[in-house]
Structure formats: structure tokens, C-alpha cells
Design an enzyme around this catalytic site. Structure first.
Site, PDB file in Angstrom:
ATOM      1  N   ASP A   1      -2.178  10.736  -2.342  1.00 43.77           N
ATOM      2  CA  ASP A   1      -2.487   9.665  -3.296  1.00 43.77           C
ATOM      3  C   ASP A   1      -2.773  10.195  -4.688  1.00 43.77           C
ATOM      4  O   ASP A   1      -2.596   9.499  -5.682  1.00 43.77           O
ATOM      5  CB  ASP A   1      -3.669   8.840  -2.806  1.00 43.77           C
ATOM      6  CG  ASP A   1      -3.200   7.882  -1.738  1.00 43.77           C
ATOM      7  OD1 ASP A   1      -3.069   8.308  -0.585  1.00 43.77           O
ATOM      8  OD2 ASP A   1      -2.925   6.722  -2.086  1.00 43.77           O
TER       9      ASP A   1
ATOM     10  N   GLN B   1      -3.012   2.443   9.801  1.00 44.27           N
ATOM     11  CA  GLN B   1      -1.671   2.537   9.202  1.00 44.27           C
ATOM     12  C   GLN B   1      -0.743   3.386  10.070  1.00 44.27           C
ATOM     13  O   GLN B   1       0.461   3.174  10.104  1.00 44.27           O
ATOM     14  CB  GLN B   1      -1.750   3.145   7.797  1.00 44.27           C
ATOM     15  CG  GLN B   1      -2.381   2.257   6.746  1.00 44.27           C
ATOM     16  CD  GLN B   1      -3.873   2.502   6.608  1.00 44.27           C
ATOM     17  OE1 GLN B   1      -4.549   2.836   7.575  1.00 44.27           O
ATOM     18  NE2 GLN B   1      -4.396   2.316   5.425  1.00 44.27           N
TER      19      GLN B   1
ATOM     20  N   ASN C   1      -5.848  12.213   0.055  1.00 43.54           N
ATOM     21  CA  ASN C   1      -4.951  11.409   0.901  1.00 43.54           C
ATOM     22  C   ASN C   1      -5.821  10.644   1.887  1.00 43.54           C
ATOM     23  O   ASN C   1      -7.053  10.754   1.893  1.00 43.54           O
ATOM     24  CB  ASN C   1      -3.926  12.307   1.605  1.00 43.54           C
ATOM     25  CG  ASN C   1      -2.809  11.500   2.259  1.00 43.54           C
ATOM     26  OD1 ASN C   1      -2.251  10.596   1.630  1.00 43.54           O
ATOM     27  ND2 ASN C   1      -2.497  11.767   3.502  1.00 43.54           N
ATOM     28  N   LYS C   2      -5.180   9.874   2.719  1.00 41.97           N
ATOM     29  CA  LYS C   2      -5.885   9.012   3.670  1.00 41.97           C
ATOM     30  C   LYS C   2      -6.976   9.754   4.426  1.00 41.97           C
ATOM     31  O   LYS C   2      -6.780  10.900   4.838  1.00 41.97           O
ATOM     32  CB  LYS C   2      -4.849   8.425   4.639  1.00 41.97           C
ATOM     33  CG  LYS C   2      -5.367   7.497   5.695  1.00 41.97           C
ATOM     34  CD  LYS C   2      -6.247   6.400   5.172  1.00 41.97           C
ATOM     35  CE  LYS C   2      -5.602   5.522   4.114  1.00 41.97           C
ATOM     36  NZ  LYS C   2      -6.582   4.661   3.400  1.00 41.97           N
TER      37      LYS C   2
ATOM     38  N   ARG D   1      -7.388  -0.898  -6.914  1.00 39.03           N
ATOM     39  CA  ARG D   1      -7.693   0.250  -6.043  1.00 39.03           C
ATOM     40  C   ARG D   1      -7.735   1.507  -6.923  1.00 39.03           C
ATOM     41  O   ARG D   1      -6.847   1.701  -7.756  1.00 39.03           O
ATOM     42  CB  ARG D   1      -6.642   0.416  -4.934  1.00 39.03           C
ATOM     43  CG  ARG D   1      -6.636  -0.720  -3.921  1.00 39.03           C
ATOM     44  CD  ARG D   1      -5.750  -0.389  -2.740  1.00 39.03           C
ATOM     45  NE  ARG D   1      -6.370   0.559  -1.831  1.00 39.03           N
ATOM     46  CZ  ARG D   1      -5.713   1.188  -0.858  1.00 39.03           C
ATOM     47  NH1 ARG D   1      -4.425   0.998  -0.689  1.00 39.03           N
ATOM     48  NH2 ARG D   1      -6.349   2.018  -0.059  1.00 39.03           N
TER      49      ARG D   1
ATOM     50  N   ARG E   1       0.849  -1.191   0.000  1.00 36.32           N
ATOM     51  CA  ARG E   1       0.000   0.000   0.000  1.00 36.32           C
ATOM     52  C   ARG E   1       0.887   1.245   0.000  1.00 36.32           C
ATOM     53  O   ARG E   1       2.105   1.138   0.123  1.00 36.32           O
ATOM     54  CB  ARG E   1      -0.920  -0.017   1.237  1.00 36.32           C
ATOM     55  CG  ARG E   1      -0.152  -0.389   2.509  1.00 36.32           C
ATOM     56  CD  ARG E   1      -0.556   0.335   3.715  1.00 36.32           C
ATOM     57  NE  ARG E   1      -0.460   1.749   3.614  1.00 36.32           N
ATOM     58  CZ  ARG E   1       0.682   2.449   3.707  1.00 36.32           C
ATOM     59  NH1 ARG E   1       1.851   1.854   3.898  1.00 36.32           N
ATOM     60  NH2 ARG E   1       0.690   3.765   3.617  1.00 36.32           N
ATOM     61  N   GLY E   2       0.226   2.411  -0.089  1.00 36.72           N
ATOM     62  CA  GLY E   2       0.982   3.657  -0.183  1.00 36.72           C
ATOM     63  C   GLY E   2       1.184   3.953  -1.666  1.00 36.72           C
ATOM     64  O   GLY E   2       1.565   3.053  -2.442  1.00 36.72           O
TER      65      GLY E   2
END
Ligand code: MRU
Length: 350
Positions: A237, A196, A247-248, A89, A46-47
Site C-alpha cells: 500500500d 480479503q 501492506n495488509k 482511507r 479497495r486495493g
């Protein structure tokens, strides 16, 4: 030396299974495309930058067994692999950037014999890994200027070595500042629902002997009110042409809080996280994930059965909340629309 999050190992992709951290440092070998797809979907890898690398290596893995005799047949197999990986994703643009890069390299080399073409694709994927390493170092070099000795920095999710091929984007700035002799204190927001921050970022920073403190996501406001934070640094992202950033989930909260408390809010990402085809964030596809991730913690139910759940994996931070964006080309400040175009006018053409 940062930990190797994802690499090509013989005929397979070797990656750290991040769902096992912080309990175990366990590696997963993906020998087929479906295993890789599931690893992406389940956040074993991920990331954003790591997803770009996974995409490139995934293409190599996917076409590895192609029996195509000519480019026309090969292209059919390649397109299938790319379509399949595209469905894993949706938000991190790096994944699509990696897939398109591989598609272009195949196209440019369409006159080559198929075994040779496969080799060229592998070399391209390995080049992407090497490039990612230098991108991290470049961002860190530019961005560490924003960090002062004694700073107390808040971050969310994981934008470190586990999310890249080197020492990360947002966390790279912190590692570099430490190398420069600055003492920093890092606060990490736990990052519900998949944690995370608490599982990965604290693990990574502790390993690198950085002073790190964990907090629940709802504690950031109080920490800022008590003047215990100097700045917020996060990853991204996908960044639109006007600087709006996905982003998250929880990043927007921190940006709004930072604005209210008059703290700088920095975003850090390489050129491959920019999507200049989008004028603003409205069209950034936001991933919605299974509600189970919210109503269960490690398999244990924490909400009534049948409850409705809202579970977006990312949010949008509007550009006006971002003090500056650190990239591998330099630091971009407002007005973003003009300055993003200026800084990437050459580099964005892969
Ligand atoms: O769902 P994840 O864990 O893939 O989300 C990752 C993030 O939001 C990171 O902040 C982002 O990808 C930047 S990583 C350098």
C-alpha cells in the site's frame, strides 16, 4: 481477460462491490461523490492501485457538476473534492498520488474553458486506467522470473485483478507464470478481519483455474515448517524510500516467518505505491478501523460485549525482511535506499 474492477460508465463510476464477494458478483454505480467515498471507506472498492483509479475518477465525478465560471472558482470546487476524497482511507499512497496527479493536470490547463478542463480531467483519469493495465503487465513480466515451475506460493489479502485495472500486482506474477506454462500452487491466508484472502483472492484464482488452497492466518508457520511453501509474494500500500513497506495486517507476520524459514519474501507494487517523501515507515499513516470488524463476523458477535479491540488495517514490513521488490521498472534488491532512488530517479516525477 481480467474482470473489470472499476470503470467510467457514462456519468458515473461503475465498480464491483467487493463486500458482496464471493456470494454475488454485483456492481455498484456511484453517481455522486458521497457514494464513492462510502464505497472506499467500506472497502467496496479497495486495493492500492484501484484506490488510485477511484481517486482520479472521483475527481471527475466530483467536479462534474461544478458551476464554476472561471478557473479560480473551479479550483475551489476541485480542492473540496480532493480534500473530501483524501479523508476516505489514509494508508494506500496511490489514492493521494491519483488526487495530486489530477490537481496538477487541472493546474497545467487552468487557461482552458471549464467544460474543456472537465473533459481533460476525464481523459487523464482514463489514461490512469490504461497505464495501470500496462503497469500490471510490466510487473508480471519482470516478476514471473522469480517463479519456478512447481512453486508453492503463499500470499495474503488480495493483490490481484480486484485490486487493479488489470490482473494485479502479486497475483499478476502468478498469472503470467501460468501463461508461461509454469505450474504453481497458491496458498492464501484468509486475512482477518475482513477476509480479503478467503473472499476475494480464492474467488479470483479459482476463476482463473489456478490451484488454490485457503488457510487461516495462524496456519502459515506450520505450513512453512512442513516445507510446503517455496516463497511468499504480497502487494503493498505504501513503500518508503528505504524499502520499508506497509501492506495488509498480517504481512509482517509472514515476512518474519519467511525469514526464519529461509524463504524468499517478495513484494510487488507499481511506482505509484512508492512514497519517496518518507525516509522510512515511521511516518506511514496506518489506518485503524472500527473494532466491530473484529468482534463481529457477518453481523454475528464473536466476543464479549464491551471488550477492547485492536484493529489496525495495515502493518509495516521492515526492509531487511524483503528479499526483493518487483516494480514496473524492474526488480529492486537491497540496498534498497540506493537502488530505489536509482530505479525511480526519472519515473517518480508525475
Ligand atoms: O484494505 P485493503 O483490502 O484495501 O488492503 C489491500 C492490500 O493490503 C493489498 O495487499 C495492497 O493494496 C496491494 S493491492 C495490489
Amino acid at each position: 481477460m481480467p474482470i473489470s474492477t472499476i470503470e467510467w460508465s457514462g456519468r458515473k463510476i461503475k465498480l464491483i462491490d467487493q463486500t458482496k464477494l464471493p456470494h454475488r458478483l454485483q456492481f455498484l454505480c456511484c453517481k455522486d461523490l458521497e457514494t464513492l467515498w462510502k464505497a472506499i471507506k467500506r472497502l467496496k472498492v479497495r486495493g492500492a492501485p484501484a484506490l488510485g483509479i477511484a481517486a482520479c475518477l472521483g475527481v471527475v465525478l466530483g467536479v462534474g457538476n461544478s458551476k464554476a465560471k472561471d478557473y479560480r472558482e473551479f479550483k475551489i470546487d476541485l480542492d473540496k473534492v480532493i480534500d473530501y476524497l483524501s479523508s476516505s482511507r489514509p494508508t494506500a499512497v496511490n489514492l493521494f498520488w491519483g488526487l495530486e496527479r489530477m490537481r496538477k493536470v487541472a493546474c497545467v490547463n487552468s487557461d482552458k474553458p471549464i467544460p474543456k478542463l472537465k473533459k481533460i480531467l476525464l481523459n487523464e483519469a482514463l489514461r490512469v486506467i490504461q497505464e495501470d493495465k500496462s503497469l500490471c503487465r510490466q510487473m508480471a513480466r519482470f516478476g514471473s522470473r522469480l517463479i519456478k515451475d512447481g512453486d508453492r506460493i503463499l500470499t495474503i489479502c488480495n493483490a490481484g485483478a480486484l485490486a487493479t485495472a488489470d490482473y494485479g500486482t502479486a497475483l499478476g506474477l502468478i498469472y503470467r507464470a501460468k501463461e508461461e506454462g509454469k505450474k504453481v500452487k497458491v496458498y492464501v491466508s484468509e486475512t482477518r478481519p475482513l477476509l480479503q484472502g478467503s473472499r476475494l483472492t480464492t474467488w479470483e484464482l479459482k476463476r482463473e483455474k489456478i490451484d488454490v488452497t485457503l488457510l487461516c492466518d495462524d496456519m502459515a508457520a506450520e505450513l512453512m515448517r512442513r516445507q510446503r511453501i517455496d516463497k511468499v509474494i504480497v502487494g503493498a500500500d505504501r513503500i518508503a524510500a528505504n524499502g520499508d513497506t506497509a501492506n495488509k495486517i498480517g504481512t509482517y507476520n509472514l515476512a518474519a516467518l519467511a525469514k526464519f524459514h529461509k524463504l524468499p519474501f517478495y513484494c510487488c507494487a507499481p511506482f505509484s505505491s512508492f512514497d519517496l517523501s518518507l525516509n522510512d515507515a515511521n511516518k506511514i499513516p496506518i489506518e485503524f478501523r472500527d473494532g466491530k470488524e473484529v468482534v463481529e463476523i457477518f453481523g454475528r458477535r464473536i466476543a464479549p460485549w464491551g471488550i477492547k479491540v485492536y484493529n489496525p488495517a495495515f502493518d509495516i514490513t521492515p526492509n531487511e525482511l524483503i528479499t526483493a521488490i518487483v516494480t514496473d521498472k524492474g526488480i529492486i534488491r537491497p540496498p534498497y535506499k540506493k537502488n530505489i532512488r536509482k530505479i525511480f530517479s526519472v519515473k517518480c516525477k508525475v
